[in-house]
Design an enzyme around this catalytic site. Structure first.
Site, PDB file in Angstrom:
ATOM      1  N   GLY A 146     -11.720  35.076  13.761  1.00 32.04           N
ATOM      2  CA  GLY A 146     -11.797  34.993  15.260  1.00 32.04           C
ATOM      3  C   GLY A 146     -11.605  36.351  15.990  1.00 32.04           C
ATOM      4  O   GLY A 146     -11.849  37.303  15.230  1.00 32.04           O
ATOM      5  N   LEU A 196     -13.338  37.265  18.534  1.00 29.87           N
ATOM      6  CA  LEU A 196     -14.861  37.403  18.202  1.00 29.87           C
ATOM      7  C   LEU A 196     -15.433  38.675  19.207  1.00 29.87           C
ATOM      8  O   LEU A 196     -14.905  38.893  20.178  1.00 29.87           O
ATOM      9  CB  LEU A 196     -15.637  36.357  18.736  1.00 29.87           C
ATOM     10  N   HIS A 197     -16.354  39.361  18.215  1.00 25.35           N
ATOM     11  CA  HIS A 197     -17.084  40.449  19.088  1.00 25.35           C
ATOM     12  C   HIS A 197     -18.587  40.287  18.747  1.00 25.35           C
ATOM     13  O   HIS A 197     -19.111  39.363  18.033  1.00 25.35           O
ATOM     14  CB  HIS A 197     -16.501  41.980  18.541  1.00 25.35           C
ATOM     15  N   HIS A 208     -19.741  39.199  15.243  1.00 27.90           N
ATOM     16  CA  HIS A 208     -19.752  38.077  15.042  1.00 27.90           C
ATOM     17  C   HIS A 208     -20.820  37.139  15.681  1.00 27.90           C
ATOM     18  O   HIS A 208     -21.431  36.159  14.933  1.00 27.90           O
ATOM     19  CB  HIS A 208     -18.458  37.123  15.600  1.00 27.90           C
ATOM     20  N   GLY A 239     -21.537  39.319   7.092  1.00 25.04           N
ATOM     21  CA  GLY A 239     -21.480  40.629   7.605  1.00 25.04           C
ATOM     22  C   GLY A 239     -21.824  41.617   6.525  1.00 25.04           C
ATOM     23  O   GLY A 239     -20.998  41.651   5.487  1.00 25.04           O
ATOM     24  N   GLU A 240     -22.876  42.550   6.594  1.00 27.69           N
ATOM     25  CA  GLU A 240     -22.776  43.593   5.568  1.00 27.69           C
ATOM     26  C   GLU A 240     -21.753  44.540   5.891  1.00 27.69           C
ATOM     27  O   GLU A 240     -21.448  45.457   4.886  1.00 27.69           O
ATOM     28  CB  GLU A 240     -24.054  44.380   5.799  1.00 27.69           C
ATOM     29  N   GLN A 247     -17.035  42.204   0.313  1.00 29.23           N
ATOM     30  CA  GLN A 247     -16.957  40.773   0.529  1.00 29.23           C
ATOM     31  C   GLN A 247     -18.286  39.906   0.212  1.00 29.23           C
ATOM     32  O   GLN A 247     -18.483  38.972  -0.711  1.00 29.23           O
ATOM     33  CB  GLN A 247     -16.422  40.535   1.644  1.00 29.23           C
TER      34      GLN A 247
HETATM   35  P1  AMP Z   1     -14.149  38.641  10.373  1.00 31.00           P
HETATM   36  O1  AMP Z   1     -13.522  37.813  11.324  1.00 31.00           O
HETATM   37  O2  AMP Z   1     -13.398  40.129  10.457  1.00 31.00           O
HETATM   38  O3  AMP Z   1     -13.279  38.039   9.046  1.00 31.00           O
HETATM   39  O4  AMP Z   1     -15.723  38.653  10.008  1.00 31.00           O
HETATM   40  C1  AMP Z   1     -16.282  37.530   9.966  1.00 31.00           C
HETATM   41  C2  AMP Z   1     -17.692  37.950   9.685  1.00 31.00           C
HETATM   42  O5  AMP Z   1     -18.376  38.502  10.568  1.00 31.00           O
HETATM   43  C3  AMP Z   1     -17.723  38.530   8.132  1.00 31.00           C
HETATM   44  O6  AMP Z   1     -18.760  38.035   7.535  1.00 31.00           O
HETATM   45  C4  AMP Z   1     -17.826  39.838   8.669  1.00 31.00           C
HETATM   46  O7  AMP Z   1     -18.709  40.468   7.724  1.00 31.00           O
HETATM   47  C5  AMP Z   1     -18.639  39.852   9.835  1.00 31.00           C
HETATM   48  N1  AMP Z   1     -18.604  40.799  10.748  1.00 31.00           N
HETATM   49  C6  AMP Z   1     -17.610  41.473  11.183  1.00 31.00           C
HETATM   50  N2  AMP Z   1     -17.665  42.731  11.906  1.00 31.00           N
HETATM   51  C7  AMP Z   1     -19.305  42.623  12.051  1.00 31.00           C
HETATM   52  C8  AMP Z   1     -20.023  43.628  12.528  1.00 31.00           C
HETATM   53  N3  AMP Z   1     -19.561  44.770  13.040  1.00 31.00           N
HETATM   54  N4  AMP Z   1     -21.489  43.678  12.426  1.00 31.00           N
HETATM   55  C9  AMP Z   1     -21.774  42.488  11.740  1.00 31.00           C
HETATM   56  N5  AMP Z   1     -21.174  41.512  11.018  1.00 31.00           N
HETATM   57  C10 AMP Z   1     -19.844  41.559  10.949  1.00 31.00           C
END
Ligand code: AMP
Length: 285
Positions: free
Chosen positions: A32, A34-35, A38, A151-152, A157
Site C-alpha cells: 500500500g 501506492l505510488h 505500483h 518490481g525490479e 525479492q
Molecule cells: P511494496 O508496496 O513496497 O511492497 O511494493 C510492492 C511492489 O511494487 C513490489 O513488487 C515492489 O518491487 C514494487 N515497486 C515498489 N517500488 C517500485 C518502483 N519504484 N518501481 C517499480 N516497482 C516498484
C-alpha cells in the site's frame, strides 16, 4: 472493483471468474501507500491479463517481514486513497486483509529460501525474506493467480520469488517490472515520504552512483573496482550512511570479483536518518 477483506471473499470472487471463463487472473501484491511504481505494476498486470482477464491487487503490510526494531508501526498507510487509485486504474478486485485474517494463531509453517534469504538485504534484515516468501506463498494459495507482477526495484525479492516458484513448482508466472523513478532519479518508494527535506535532496546520489557504474562497466573495469568506485561515490555524500554495496551475478546473485563476463547487478542499501533506501542496476560488460 470488489473490495475483499477476507480470504473467503477473494477466493469466492476468483472462483466465480474461473467458473465463467478461462481468462487470466494476474496478481499485484503491495504493502500500500501506492505510488506510480505500483501503478506501473498494475498496468503490466492488465497487459498480461488482457481485456477479458482480471487484475487483483493486494494491500497487506506483512508483519512477519519486519524485524523487531524495524518500521512496521510507522510504515505509511492510506487505504482510502489507495482504494480510489486502484479503482480508477480498473483493478477488478482488491484484497486488503488484517494481519489476524492472514495468519492463524499459532501458525507454524514457513517458506524460506536457504542461501538467498541470508545474503545482502537478508543479512541487514534477518528473517525478512522468510516473511516475504511465506506471505507471497499464502497470497498465491489464496488467490491462485496465473501470473504475478513484482518490481525490479526490490531485486533480491524478485530473485527470491523466482527461485521459490521454481523450487516449489508453483504454477505462477513471475513478471519483473522495471523501476519507476522520480524526475531526479530517486527510485519511487513508499518510504520516501519519511525522508527529511535534506535527506530527500541527497537521496538521488544512489541513482547517480549507479549511472556512473553503468558507464564504467561498459569500459571494462573489474567487479572489485566497480564496487569500490560506487562505495566511494556514495560516501562523498555526508548524509548517506552506506550499509552495503554489492556486485553480484544478475541471475544467481553469486558474488563477483574479477572481470565482468556476464550481466551483473549492483545492489545498494543506504540509510538516510532512519530510512533504509535500496536501489540497483544491472550492468553489462
Ligand atoms: P511494496 O508496496 O513496497 O511492497 O511494493 C510492492 C511492489 O511494487 C513490489 O513488487 C515492489 O518491487 C514494487 N515497486 C515498489 N517500488 C517500485 C518502483 N519504484 N518501481 C517499480 N516497482 C516498484
Amino acid at each position: 472493483m470488489e473490495l475483499c477483506t477476507t480470504k473467503a471473499a477473494i477466493r469466492a470472487s476468483v472462483q466465480r471468474w474461473r467458473a465463467s471463463d478461462s481468462a487470466p487472473v494476474v496478481l499485484v501484491p503491495t504493502m500500500g501507500y501506492l505510488h506510480a511504481g505500483h501503478m506501473t505494476l498494475v498496468e503490466r498486470a492488465r497487459a498480461r491479463a488482457g481485456a477479458g482477464g482480471r487484475v487483483v491487487a493486494s494491500i497487506f503490510v506483512n508483519p512477519t517481514q519486519f524485524g523487531p526494531s524495524e518500521d512496521l508501526a510507522t510504515y505509511p498507510r492510506d487505504p482510502d486513497r489507495d482504494t480510489a487509485m486502484l479503482r480508477e486504474a480498473g483493478v477488478d478486485a482488491l484484497f486488503m486483509p488484517d494481519a489476524s485474517e492472514v495468519y492463524a494463531p499459532g501458525a507454524q509453517t514457513i517458506v524460506e529460501p536457504t542461501e538467498l534469504s541470508r545474503i545482502l538485504i537478508g543479512k541487514l534484515r534477518p528473517g525478512h525474506f522468510r516473511g516475504v516468501a511465506t506471505v507471497v506463498t499464502k497470497l498465491f494459495n489464496i488467490i491462485a493467480p496465473d501470473a504475478a507482477c513484482f518490481g525490479e526495484k526490490d531485486y533480491q525479492q524478485l530473485c527470491v520469488i523466482r527461485t521459490m516458484v521454481r523450487d516449489l513448482d508453483m504454477a505462477v508466472e513471475v513478471i519483473g517490472v522495471p523501476t519507476v523513478r522520480e524526475a531526479d532519479g530517486l527510485a519511487m518508494s513508499s518510504r520516501n515520504v519519511r525522508l527529511s527535506a535534506e535527506d530527500r535532496a541527497a537521496a538521488p546520489v544512489l541513482n547517480a552512483a549507479l549511472g556512473e557504474a553503468e558507464a564504467l562497466a561498459a569500459d571494462g573495469v573489474t567487479a572489485t573496482r566497480l564496487r569500490a568506485h560506487v562505495r566511494a561515490r556514495l560516501e562523498r555524500e555526508p548524509r548517506a550512511d552506506v550499509q552495503s554495496v554489492d556486485i553480484r551475478d544478475a541471475e544467481t546473485l553469486a558474488a563477483l570479483s574479477g572481470p565482468l563476463e556476464r550481466p551483473a547487478v549492483l545492489l545498494l542499501a543506504v540509510r538516510f536518518g532512519a530510512v533504509l533506501l535500496i536501489d540497483n542496476r544491472v550492468v553489462t560488460p
